[in-house]
Design a protein around this motif. Structure first.
Motif, mmCIF file in Angstrom:
data_model
loop_
_atom_site.group_PDB
_atom_site.id
_atom_site.type_symbol
_atom_site.label_atom_id
_atom_site.label_comp_id
_atom_site.label_asym_id
_atom_site.label_seq_id
_atom_site.Cartn_x
_atom_site.Cartn_y
_atom_site.Cartn_z
ATOM 1 N N ASP A 113 1.333 3.266 -8.059
ATOM 2 C CA ASP A 113 0.740 3.480 -6.743
ATOM 3 C C ASP A 113 -0.261 4.637 -6.855
ATOM 4 N N THR B 157 -5.813 1.992 -2.303
ATOM 5 C CA THR B 157 -5.967 1.800 -0.857
ATOM 6 C C THR B 157 -7.285 2.376 -0.331
ATOM 7 N N SER C 100 -7.005 3.490 2.739
ATOM 8 C CA SER C 100 -6.423 4.201 3.882
ATOM 9 C C SER C 100 -6.585 5.710 3.829
HETATM 10 C C1 LIG Z 1 2.010 7.094 -1.884
HETATM 11 C C2 LIG Z 1 1.643 6.070 -0.851
HETATM 12 N N1 LIG Z 1 1.508 4.800 -1.211
HETATM 13 C C3 LIG Z 1 1.163 3.855 -0.338
HETATM 14 C C4 LIG Z 1 0.969 4.162 0.988
HETATM 15 C C5 LIG Z 1 0.620 3.043 1.925
HETATM 16 O O1 LIG Z 1 -0.671 3.129 2.314
HETATM 17 P P1 LIG Z 1 -1.468 1.881 2.922
HETATM 18 O O2 LIG Z 1 -0.502 0.757 3.093
HETATM 19 O O3 LIG Z 1 -2.023 2.375 4.198
HETATM 20 O O4 LIG Z 1 -2.505 1.552 1.896
HETATM 21 C C6 LIG Z 1 1.105 5.468 1.437
HETATM 22 C C7 LIG Z 1 0.917 5.811 2.861
HETATM 23 O O5 LIG Z 1 1.221 6.848 3.322
HETATM 24 C C8 LIG Z 1 1.452 6.459 0.489
HETATM 25 O O6 LIG Z 1 1.616 7.730 0.844
#
Ligand SMILES: Cc1ncc(COP(=O)(O)O)c(C=O)c1O
Length: 354
Positions: free
Chosen positions: A184, A210, A212
């Motif tokens: 991740d 991501t 995000s």
């Molecule tokens: C380490 C990590 N992975 C994945 C995510 C998921 O993010 P998203 O689904 O918005 O891409 C988050 C969200 O806080 C995160 O902190």
């Protein structure tokens, strides 16, 4: 009532706050702080048409554009509704009831949920108290031949990075055991992008990314996975009819065509983080800055008072009371200097009142 399957029945999900967070300074979930620049936002809006809403999305051009920007063929990519969905897709593709899944914890909470939904037996390998990555215990856990290993770098809770040499050692050892490694990389843009270079060598590695965080599109839900073509093809088997929505397609294409936007988000965030780290340390607090868009701080004797003041000033942070590793720590998302100045002033005011 009709009872669900056991893996669903036995899940414990934490409750989500259901009130809007829009009017707060949101430093609790590592989103982009503060808002998008208005001009950039208007630039995206200008590219939407009524058909963006009424027609099914045209996702292919984004695959091509993203592939070109990363320097990988589009066939090595899979888009999805946030990196969250891509993590789920990895479990849905590879994990069967009774399989062992190793997780280096703490980590993104949904790893655990998606592993359990697929009936996995979870083996947690804890980070050490100094937040450093537990290389030897992770390598040792691979001797059990787990089906999957879930990692994060930078870690979304601690901010710790797994070095490229550690990663290479792990993915190589995992490959010998036929273990899939899911990495991740939600906070990748705040550091260096080095993992892509491993992909040609390893057919057991999936990178999950991501838009995000540094991309600032948490509300639109878009992420992607990168892996060797055959592996990503298998994960693509579990995709929905359409991976992401058209507004997300347009916004991501805009960001890829204007790479300065993400660069600016990262620059502003890291400048603000440096400011806040300095100010908190000047108050004698222990701070772990990490390599992402947040820091962990021990508020110490001032904890209750500072958290109370944040609440009164409409500042959201992540208090971790009760957590075995992080009970004494508070996680604060970093943003531009102006917002970090607000946080630093609240802390200064509490401490100067005694
Ligand atoms: C380490 C990590 N992975 C994945 C995510 C998921 O993010 P998203 O689904 O918005 O891409 C988050 C969200 O806080 C995160 O902190």
């Amino acid at each position: 009532v009709i009872v669900p399957k056991p893996s669903v029945r036995d899940l414990r999900r934490s409750a989500r706050p259901d009130s809007s967070r829009e009017s707060y300074l949101r430093l609790d979930r590592n989103e982009l702080v503060p808002e998008w620049d208005r001009k950039v936002f208007d630039g995206v809006l200008a590219e939407l048409t009524p058909a963006s809403f009424s027609a099914y999305p045209a996702v292919r051009p984004l695959y091509e554009q993203l592939g070109a920007s990363l320097g990988v063929p589009a066939a090595q990519l899979l888009l999805g509704a946030g990196s969250d969905w891509l993590i789920r897709a990895c479990f849905d593709t590879f994990c069967q009831p009774g399989d062992t899944v190793v997780l280096a914890v703490p980590t993104y909470g949904m790893y655990d949920v998606y592993a359990r939904l697929n009936g996995a037996v979870i083996h947690e390998v804890p980070y050490s108290g100094d937040f450093s990555f537990p290389l030897e215990p992770v390598l040792a856990s691979l001797r059990e031949r787990p089906r999957m290993l879930g990692l994060a770098s930078p870690n979304g809770v601690l901010g710790s990075v797994i070095s490229t040499s550690d990663l290479r050692a792990i993915v190589g050892a995992a490959r010998e055991q036929r273990t899939l490694v899911v990495l991740d990389e939600a906070y990748l843009e705040y550091g260096e992008d080095r993992s892509l270079s491993l992909l040609p060598e390893y057919d057991n590695l999936v990178l999950v990314r991501t838009f995000s965080k540094a991309g600032g599109l948490a509300g639109l839900r878009v992420g992607y996975a990168v892996a060797q073509t055959e592996l990503i093809g298998w994960i693509g088997q579990v995709r929905p009819n359409v991976e992401i929505n058209q507004v997300a397609v347009v916004a991501c294409r805009y960001l890829l065509s204007h790479p300065g936007v993400i660069r600016q988000h990262v620059e502003d965030t890291l400048a603000g983080k440096r400011l806040l780290v300095k100010r908190l340390r000047a108050q004698g607090m222990t701070v772990v800055p990490g390599a992402a868009n947040f820091l962990q701080v021990k508020l110490g004797a001032h904890r209750e008072a500072v958290l109370g003041a944040f609440l009164r000033e409409d500042v959201l942070v992540k208090d971790q009371a009760g957590d075995p590793l992080l009970g004494e720590w508070t996680r604060i998302t970093a943003g531009p200097s102006r917002e970090m100045e607000v946080v630093a002033r609240i802390v200064d005011a509490v401490i100067s009142r005694g």
